[in-house]
Design a protein around this motif. Structure first.
Motif, PDB file in Angstrom:
ATOM      1  N   UNK A 285       0.820  -1.210   0.000  1.00 58.67           N
ATOM      2  CA  UNK A 285       0.000   0.000   0.000  1.00 58.67           C
ATOM      3  C   UNK A 285       0.856   1.263   0.000  1.00 58.67           C
ATOM      4  N   UNK A 286       0.573   2.158  -0.949  1.00 58.81           N
ATOM      5  CA  UNK A 286       1.193   3.475  -0.951  1.00 58.81           C
ATOM      6  C   UNK A 286       0.405   4.407  -0.047  1.00 58.81           C
ATOM      7  N   UNK A 287       1.098   5.120   0.808  1.00 55.16           N
ATOM      8  CA  UNK A 287       0.486   6.112   1.692  1.00 55.16           C
ATOM      9  C   UNK A 287       1.059   7.478   1.348  1.00 55.16           C
ATOM     10  N   UNK A 288       0.177   8.475   1.213  1.00 55.56           N
ATOM     11  CA  UNK A 288       0.601   9.838   0.927  1.00 55.56           C
ATOM     12  C   UNK A 288       0.095  10.752   2.026  1.00 55.56           C
ATOM     13  N   UNK A 289       0.992  11.493   2.648  1.00 57.74           N
ATOM     14  CA  UNK A 289       0.605  12.419   3.712  1.00 57.74           C
ATOM     15  C   UNK A 289       0.047  13.707   3.090  1.00 57.74           C
ATOM     16  N   UNK A 290      -0.521  14.565   3.939  1.00 57.85           N
ATOM     17  CA  UNK A 290      -1.125  15.804   3.444  1.00 57.85           C
ATOM     18  C   UNK A 290      -0.085  16.750   2.831  1.00 57.85           C
ATOM     19  N   UNK A 291       1.200  16.579   3.204  1.00 57.47           N
ATOM     20  CA  UNK A 291       2.252  17.408   2.608  1.00 57.47           C
ATOM     21  C   UNK A 291       3.022  16.659   1.518  1.00 57.47           C
ATOM     22  N   UNK A 292       2.361  15.626   0.954  1.00 57.89           N
ATOM     23  CA  UNK A 292       2.843  14.924  -0.248  1.00 57.89           C
ATOM     24  C   UNK A 292       4.057  14.035  -0.025  1.00 57.89           C
ATOM     25  N   UNK A 293       4.353  13.638   1.189  1.00 59.33           N
ATOM     26  CA  UNK A 293       5.380  12.617   1.403  1.00 59.33           C
ATOM     27  C   UNK A 293       4.764  11.239   1.161  1.00 59.33           C
ATOM     28  N   UNK A 294       5.557  10.315   0.609  1.00 56.21           N
ATOM     29  CA  UNK A 294       5.015   9.014   0.228  1.00 56.21           C
ATOM     30  C   UNK A 294       5.854   7.869   0.784  1.00 56.21           C
ATOM     31  N   UNK A 295       5.158   6.789   1.124  1.00 56.01           N
ATOM     32  CA  UNK A 295       5.839   5.574   1.564  1.00 56.01           C
ATOM     33  C   UNK A 295       5.037   4.362   1.102  1.00 56.01           C
ATOM     34  N   UNK A 296       5.735   3.340   0.611  1.00 59.18           N
ATOM     35  CA  UNK A 296       5.113   2.062   0.260  1.00 59.18           C
ATOM     36  C   UNK A 296       5.269   1.122   1.444  1.00 59.18           C
ATOM     37  N   UNK A 297       4.146   0.688   2.012  1.00 59.00           N
ATOM     38  CA  UNK A 297       4.155  -0.228   3.156  1.00 59.00           C
ATOM     39  C   UNK A 297       3.778  -1.617   2.653  1.00 59.00           C
ATOM     40  N   UNK A 298       4.665  -2.602   2.796  1.00 59.70           N
ATOM     41  CA  UNK A 298       4.399  -3.922   2.220  1.00 59.70           C
ATOM     42  C   UNK A 298       3.326  -4.705   2.962  1.00 59.70           C
ATOM     43  N   UNK A 299       2.728  -5.634   2.248  1.00 66.06           N
ATOM     44  CA  UNK A 299       1.692  -6.516   2.797  1.00 66.06           C
ATOM     45  C   UNK A 299       2.129  -7.135   4.118  1.00 66.06           C
ATOM     46  N   UNK A 300       1.196  -7.205   5.045  1.00 67.43           N
ATOM     47  CA  UNK A 300       1.424  -7.897   6.303  1.00 67.43           C
ATOM     48  C   UNK A 300       2.120  -7.070   7.363  1.00 67.43           C
ATOM     49  N   UNK A 301       2.617  -5.882   7.025  1.00 70.17           N
ATOM     50  CA  UNK A 301       3.349  -5.059   7.996  1.00 70.17           C
ATOM     51  C   UNK A 301       2.463  -4.712   9.191  1.00 70.17           C
ATOM     52  N   UNK A 302       2.983  -4.954  10.381  1.00 69.42           N
ATOM     53  CA  UNK A 302       2.324  -4.512  11.605  1.00 69.42           C
ATOM     54  C   UNK A 302       2.708  -3.055  11.841  1.00 69.42           C
ATOM     55  N   UNK A 303       1.727  -2.204  12.053  1.00 72.00           N
ATOM     56  CA  UNK A 303       1.968  -0.770  12.181  1.00 72.00           C
ATOM     57  C   UNK A 303       1.502  -0.298  13.551  1.00 72.00           C
ATOM     58  N   UNK A 304       2.378   0.382  14.255  1.00 72.13           N
ATOM     59  CA  UNK A 304       2.029   0.989  15.534  1.00 72.13           C
ATOM     60  C   UNK A 304       2.069   2.501  15.365  1.00 72.13           C
ATOM     61  N   UNK A 305       0.897   3.124  15.417  1.00 70.20           N
ATOM     62  CA  UNK A 305       0.811   4.577  15.340  1.00 70.20           C
ATOM     63  C   UNK A 305       1.025   5.107  16.756  1.00 70.20           C
ATOM     64  N   UNK A 306       2.228   5.585  17.014  1.00 74.69           N
ATOM     65  CA  UNK A 306       2.680   5.911  18.371  1.00 74.69           C
ATOM     66  C   UNK A 306       2.199   7.306  18.768  1.00 74.69           C
ATOM     67  N   UNK A 307       0.958   7.380  19.214  1.00 78.89           N
ATOM     68  CA  UNK A 307       0.335   8.642  19.595  1.00 78.89           C
ATOM     69  C   UNK A 307       1.046   9.260  20.793  1.00 78.89           C
ATOM     70  N   UNK A 308       1.433   8.441  21.753  1.00 82.27           N
ATOM     71  CA  UNK A 308       2.045   8.939  22.988  1.00 82.27           C
ATOM     72  C   UNK A 308       3.265   9.809  22.694  1.00 82.27           C
ATOM     73  N   UNK A 309       4.188   9.284  21.891  1.00 79.38           N
ATOM     74  CA  UNK A 309       5.421  10.021  21.634  1.00 79.38           C
ATOM     75  C   UNK A 309       5.237  11.105  20.577  1.00 79.38           C
ATOM     76  N   UNK A 310       4.305  10.926  19.658  1.00 83.04           N
ATOM     77  CA  UNK A 310       4.008  11.987  18.690  1.00 83.04           C
ATOM     78  C   UNK A 310       3.522  13.238  19.406  1.00 83.04           C
ATOM     79  N   UNK A 311       2.652  13.042  20.394  1.00 79.57           N
ATOM     80  CA  UNK A 311       2.055  14.179  21.112  1.00 79.57           C
ATOM     81  C   UNK A 311       3.016  14.861  22.071  1.00 79.57           C
ATOM     82  N   UNK A 312       4.141  14.221  22.358  1.00 76.79           N
ATOM     83  CA  UNK A 312       5.078  14.764  23.339  1.00 76.79           C
ATOM     84  C   UNK A 312       6.374  15.274  22.706  1.00 76.79           C
TER      85      UNK A 312
END
Length: 512
Positions: free
Chosen positions: A387-414
């Motif tokens: 899956x290709x992911x594009x952020x609102x500022x047009x950065x892109x990353x291809x994330x391969x099938x099966x990848x476990x993703x942890x959206x680290x809210x705790x450290x992003x917010x700090x």
């Protein structure tokens, strides 16, 4: 041949893993694009890293430190690897951890039931599934999740909760509870001869939250004493078991099948029986269409609702308790903020939706609470295809099938890069409700300053409006009634299913 490989990749997960193995052995980055994450070592002796970057028997009780391990010394790096890290162990799917708010938002938005979208990763929820069942809004993905989400939309909606009849029931129950607790405190202070009392508020808040859930939201009639003495302690132990079972129970055998050969197993079965009993108590009012059941549009038989009710009772109790106790804990350490909230709520006698909406500084306090100390400290996702992911500022990353993703809210917010002095006017790791007015004055749109306190995107927490209602009532009434302080400036967290103050919300309180 290419078509055959594509067909095999799509239909055989094991074939994909075999194809991936050579790149893993030679440490080739499995991602592509202009936002490549940096690799994290599985073992890194001598680095001073606080934890291994995966949960195991000896670190699962410190999950925030597991996330911290991914970003150990990351601030020394510039570029996308500063906030995006990955672990790739031969034979296993990659793990991507991001504390980049733009990436978190993009992946959360692209989570859903459509082909090519991300699923909610069920791996961190296996303990919950064994305790409650797998046919739940939390655990399901795809079409099943969409169906259950549609059923839950009406009773959880803001329009339903803020109807005068429903809202007034919440407010009245809370006033009744507060009156009784004030009387208990008065009696204690009178008998002791002291002007203040030191107390750990977490258990008290849990009872109040469970009372509003069971009696107001579901229309049950359970006494405060039963909730305090029977159901809250049982639920606390069930939730603790869920956390340990997720890591320790590698065989996946439900503990209910174990013979009652120890006090621990016997206690677990008794707690499960209490949980089951509580679930049936909140289901019983469905037949009379009381409380939320008036808004519940489904002909599903009662037995099909049991698992979701269990998830909701445990999850909502955890999340709202976390939210309220963190807000009280922060205010106990910030007397000026506490007094500003008091000035807003001291004249409120009836907590109407309009009254809560007018308490703008209380709203800033609650937003700052969710930013600095979110209940949901990470959001799990899993790639269902490359899956290709594009952020609102047009950065892109291809994330391969099966990848476990942890959206680290705790450290992003700090992190200072996202929420620090340059961006908000205040240091990122400090509790400063004033940052929200600074952001508003700068014209920052709400969509650009997300704290992800209830998640984001299609799988946003369905109980968001209920949680905000309950916590607004609780914190507002508490500040109006009590003056409270904390003995220690430090405010560390403990984390399990959710985060909470490590001291159990220990405060010294007196009547205003």
């Amino acid at each position: 041949m290419r078509d055959l490989n594509h067909l095999l990749c799509e239909s055989l997960p094991g074939y994909r893993r075999v194809l991936r193995l050579p790149k893993q052995l030679f440490a080739v980055c499995p991602f592509d694009g202009d936002c490549l994450p940096s690799r994290v070592r599985l073992f890194d002796p001598g680095s001073g890293r606080p934890s291994l970057p995966f949960p195991h028997r000896w670190n699962y009780q410190d999950p925030v430190w597991i996330l911290e391990a991914y970003f150990w010394k990351a601030d020394e790096e510039m570029g996308p690897g500063r906030h995006n890290r990955y672990l790739d162990v031969p034979g296993f799917a990659p793990v991507l951890v991001t504390r980049d708010p733009g990436m978190i938002r993009a992946i959360a938005t692209a989570t859903g039931d459509r082909e090519g979208q991300f699923d909610r990763d069920t791996l961190p929820s296996v303990g919950i599934a064994r305790a409650t069942g797998t046919d739940t809004l939390l655990y399901a993905n795809g079409a099943e999740w969409k169906k259950q989400r549609k059923i839950a939309a009406c009773p959880f909606g803001k329009t339903t909760l803020f109807q005068p009849e429903q809202f007034n029931e919440f407010a009245e129950t809370f006033r009744t509870t507060v009156r009784s607790r004030i009387e208990v405190l008065r009696e204690h202070l009178a008998s002791s001869g002291h002007e203040s009392v030191e107390i750990r508020l977490e258990s008290e808040v849990k009872v109040v939250m469970l009372e509003m859930l069971t009696n107001n939201f579901f229309g049950a009639e359970i006494s405060y004493a039963e909730l305090r003495d029977r159901y809250v302690p049982a639920l606390e132990r069930v939730i603790d078991h869920i956390v340990s079972d997720t890591v320790k129970n590698r065989m996946g055998i439900p503990w209910r099948r174990f013979p009652s050969l120890s006090k621990r197993i016997l206690q677990a079965k008794e707690d499960d029986a209490a949980f089951e009993e509580l679930t049936h108590l909140v289901l019983a009012p469905r037949a009379q269409k009381r409380a939320l059941w008036k808004q519940f549009k489904s002909d599903a038989p009662d037995e099909k609702l049991i698992s979701n009710l269990k998830v909701f009772l445990a999850g909502a109790l955890e999340a709202t308790t976390s939210y309220a106790t963190w807000a009280i804990s922060h205010l106990a350490r910030h007397a000026d903020a506490q007094e500003r909230v008091y000035d807003e709520v001291k004249e409120i006698d009836v907590y109407t939706p309009e009254a809560l909406a007018g308490a703008s500084y209380l709203r800033d306090v609650l937003d700052e609470t969710l930013r600095l100390t979110p209940s949901l400290y990470f959001l799990p996702r899993r790639a269902t295809t490359d899956t290709w992911v594009t952020t609102s500022d047009e950065r892109k990353i291809l994330i391969p099938w099966g990848t476990h993703i942890l959206l680290d809210v705790w450290h992003a917010n700090r992190h200072e890069d996202h929420w620090g002095v340059e961006a908000t006017g205040f240091p990122a790791t400090e509790f400063e409700p004033g940052r929200w007015r600074n952001l508003a004055a700068k014209g920052r749109a709400t969509k650009d300053i997300l704290h992800f306190g209830f998640g984001h995107g299609p799988r946003v927490c369905p109980g968001k409006h209920l949680g905000e209602l309950e916590v607004g009532l609780t914190v507002g009434a508490f500040v109006k009634t009590f003056r409270f302080t904390a003995d220690h400036a430090e405010n560390p967290a403990r984390a399990g299913v959710s985060t909470k103050p490590a001291d159990g919300t220990l405060v010294r309180m007196s009547l205003r």
